[in-house]
Write an enzyme that holds these catalytic residues in place. Structure first.
Site, PDB file in Angstrom:
ATOM      1  N   HIS A 159       1.388   8.517   4.822  1.00 18.50           N
ATOM      2  CA  HIS A 159       0.469   9.619   5.082  1.00 18.50           C
ATOM      3  C   HIS A 159       0.959  10.485   6.242  1.00 18.50           C
ATOM      4  O   HIS A 159       0.826  11.707   6.224  1.00 18.50           O
ATOM      5  CB  HIS A 159      -0.927   9.084   5.400  1.00 18.50           C
TER       6      HIS A 159
ATOM      7  N   ARG B  96     -10.598  -3.293   3.205  1.00 16.96           N
ATOM      8  CA  ARG B  96     -10.689  -3.220   1.742  1.00 16.96           C
ATOM      9  C   ARG B  96      -9.497  -3.868   1.055  1.00 16.96           C
ATOM     10  O   ARG B  96      -9.611  -4.351  -0.066  1.00 16.96           O
ATOM     11  CB  ARG B  96     -10.855  -1.770   1.291  1.00 16.96           C
TER      12      ARG B  96
ATOM     13  N   THR C 104      -6.921   3.558  -2.345  1.00 18.03           N
ATOM     14  CA  THR C 104      -6.685   2.162  -1.948  1.00 18.03           C
ATOM     15  C   THR C 104      -7.761   1.202  -2.452  1.00 18.03           C
ATOM     16  O   THR C 104      -7.455   0.166  -3.043  1.00 18.03           O
ATOM     17  CB  THR C 104      -6.577   2.064  -0.418  1.00 18.03           C
TER      18      THR C 104
ATOM     19  N   HIS D 178      -2.446  10.981  -1.905  1.00 15.63           N
ATOM     20  CA  HIS D 178      -2.503  10.454  -3.275  1.00 15.63           C
ATOM     21  C   HIS D 178      -3.924  10.600  -3.786  1.00 15.63           C
ATOM     22  O   HIS D 178      -4.830  10.954  -3.037  1.00 15.63           O
ATOM     23  CB  HIS D 178      -2.065   8.987  -3.298  1.00 15.63           C
TER      24      HIS D 178
ATOM     25  N   ASP E 289       0.829  -1.197   0.000  1.00 13.16           N
ATOM     26  CA  ASP E 289       0.000   0.000   0.000  1.00 13.16           C
ATOM     27  C   ASP E 289       0.874   1.263   0.000  1.00 13.16           C
ATOM     28  O   ASP E 289       1.683   1.456   0.892  1.00 13.16           O
ATOM     29  CB  ASP E 289      -0.896  -0.020   1.245  1.00 13.16           C
TER      30      ASP E 289
ATOM     31  N   HIS F 173      -1.348   2.298  -5.339  1.00  6.75           N
ATOM     32  CA  HIS F 173      -1.135   3.689  -5.758  1.00  6.75           C
ATOM     33  C   HIS F 173       0.238   4.089  -5.264  1.00  6.75           C
ATOM     34  O   HIS F 173       0.841   3.410  -4.424  1.00  6.75           O
ATOM     35  CB  HIS F 173      -2.191   4.637  -5.175  1.00  6.75           C
TER      36      HIS F 173
END
Length: 537
Positions: free
Chosen positions: A300, A157, A72, A476, A31, A344
């Site tokens: 992040h 997810r 995501t 992102h 991720d 991403h």
């Protein structure tokens, strides 16, 4: 003749070349991983992790997402369906549904319940909003549901969307540090999952704290440990060492998500799953999806040029090496096919760019909403905006009708205003998006991320370098290369050594896998494959 056949069979065996399908496919998604990290940190990687994959597998250096927004949920869906959000329906992580007129979450499902040690809400999850099949679904169908599919991640997810509709199980982590699931998959967690949770495997990692894994001089590729572009970890100052034990005691075990140890815990869980579920032990192909979420949490918070990010990837390199060794021993070197990619990439920190004389800025979603609202009230006497999210604007059509306004004129009025804002690059209407011919490069990205039932009346893109985020860390979501350019490596069973610098699209991974193991394509894909991995020379 029999002797010749026997000799040929022996040579094939010695060469380690399997003529059958792989016993296990392992899909790894990291991720928020930029392709550039594999270059930036290369000199500090071991020989057994990322370097092994790149040196002995096939590396696609120029892999990109082909739609926006680059988030995501859509990323995981695109990888495994081989389709963009316009087809698979996962248009964001959460979004305002124009028909239902409410916010929905990409894997939310109020009809199911939590299995395991988590809150009611944490387990109300399933793949029901995913509108197409996945490569994992097609494997289940191709094997008459005999091939097992298990998905796992710290994020719901990241586990559910790759595992698809027909998975045996998907597992994700609760705030209590336990791997949980939902009644979509069964009536009770497997015993081995309960046993794993009871061992509280997160404790040894968090109790030792997060210190640099290498001498300080190794981190020359990163900004200084203390810099103004980083956020804080649970309100603690952003520099090493981090007392993760104290953070856990004052918060919850989910602290592990914001440390590189989240990757270790997930790898431990993956190896346990392989053992306990007997994955890769027979000639029917199984599929394990593993999504490492911690790099996203860390990115992040601290940003893409932080020492924290570099240390995370140096540690992940060791984790990948450990996982490969485990697969070699327990499945067999030539019996598994593995691919690694990301959902991403990530933007540069805007303040860092500004301080180095690049005229860009960060803009908060609240300020964007406020600007649109004020314009609407000034121009039309009322706020006509129902929702602004994920670069979508939804208008209140009932109010527009009641005021005898024409929707198209409202759209054009907003578009004219939006182009006066310093952060707006393009504004597209629903009509333009649906009529897209592909000639406009960025409109093509928007069109592939657009669902006329779920998306907005207007969509906009920010100028390159501008981000909808606070001034620390990173984010992102854009169609620009800093968000779209991700790694893609195929490794293992019948994968040749090599590399390509031709542009590839993320939606090619699933159909390539389908063609490789000779099963049906996922039903929403354009079926474009990467032919390089079929060359056995």
């Amino acid at each position: 003749m029999k002797k010749i056949v026997a000799i040929l069979a022996l040579l094939v065996s010695i060469a380690g070349i399997s003529q059958q399908k792989p016993k296990l496919i392992v899909g790894i998604v990291v991720d928020q991983m930029k392709m550039e990290y594999l270059y930036r940190y290369e000199s500090d990687f071991s020989d057994n992790g990322f370097k092994r994959l790149m040196g002995n597998g096939y590396t696609f250096h120029n892999m990109h997402y082909n739609y926006a927004p680059t988030f995501t949920g859509p990323g995981h869906a695109a990888i495994y369906t081989g389709a963009t959000p316009s087809i698979n329906g996962i248009v964001a992580n959460e979004w305002f549904h124009r028909t239902l007129k409410k916010e929905i979450y990409c894997t939310g499902d109020e009809s199911v319940k939590t299995l395991g040690d988590g809150s009611d809400k944490e387990g109300m999850m399933s793949p029901k909003l995913l509108q197409t099949t996945t490569i994992t679904d097609e494997l289940r169908l191709a094997t008459n549901f005999k091939g097992k599919v298990i998905g796992m991640s710290l994020k719901d997810r990241g586990a559910i969307l790759p595992a698809g509709h027909f998975a045996n199980w998907a597992f994700w982590m609760s705030k209590k540090g336990a791997f949980i699931s939902s009644t979509f998959y069964g009536t009770a967690l497997p015993n081995w999952v309960t046993d794993f949770n009871n061992e509280k495997r997160y404790l040894p990692y968090l109790e030792k704290g997060w210190k640099l894994s290498n001498p300080a001089e190794v981190y020359k590729e990163s900004l200084p440990d203390e810099n103004p572009y980083e956020g804080t970890m649970y309100k603690k100052k952003p520099f090493f060492p981090y007392d993760t034990k104290a953070m856990m005691e004052s918060n919850d075990p989910a602290v592990i998500r914001l440390s590189p140890f989240g990757n270790n815990l997930l790898a431990d869980f993956a190896m346990t799953a392989i053992e306990k579920e007997s994955l890769g032990t027979d000639d029917i192909t199984d599929f394990l999806t593993v999504s490492f979420s911690s790099p996203d949490y860390i990115g992040h918070t601290f940003g893409s040029r932080s020492i924290e990010m570099q240390d995370t990837y140096l540690r992940l390199d060791q984790t990948i090496a450990e996982l490969l060794t485990y697969l070699d021993t327990n499945v067999g070197k030539n019996n598994y096919l593995l691919f690694l990619t990301s959902d991403h990439a990530a933007a540069e920190n805007v303040n860092h760019l500004k301080d180095n004389k690049y005229e860009v800025d960060h803009i908060s979603s609240k300020n964007i909403e406020q600007a649109f609202s004020e314009f609407s009230k000034t121009t039309f006497g009322e706020d006509l905006v129902l929702n602004v999210s994920n670069f979508n604007i939804f208008f209140n059509k009932e109010v527009i009708k009641a005021k005898n306004l024409e929707l198209n004129k409202v759209k054009e009025s907003f578009r004219t205003f939006m182009y006066t804002q310093k952060y707006i690059k393009r504004v597209y209407s629903e009509e333009e998006i649906l009529a897209s011919t592909g000639s406009d490069f960025y409109l093509n990205f928007v069109a592939k991320g657009f669902d006329p039932v779920q998306s907005g009346d207007l969509l906009f893109t920010l100028k390159p370098g501008f981000v909808e985020y606070m001034g620390v860390g990173t984010t992102h979501g854009s169609p620009y290369t800093f968000d779209t350019h991700v790694p893609c490596i195929f490794y293992g069973w019948n994968i040749p050594k090599g590399e390509s610098h031709d542009r590839k699209e993320i939606t090619q991974i699933a159909p390539t896998l389908a063609q490789k193991i000779k099963i049906q394509f996922p039903n929403g894909t354009e079926a474009k494959v990467m032919t390089e991995v079929f060359d056995q020379k």
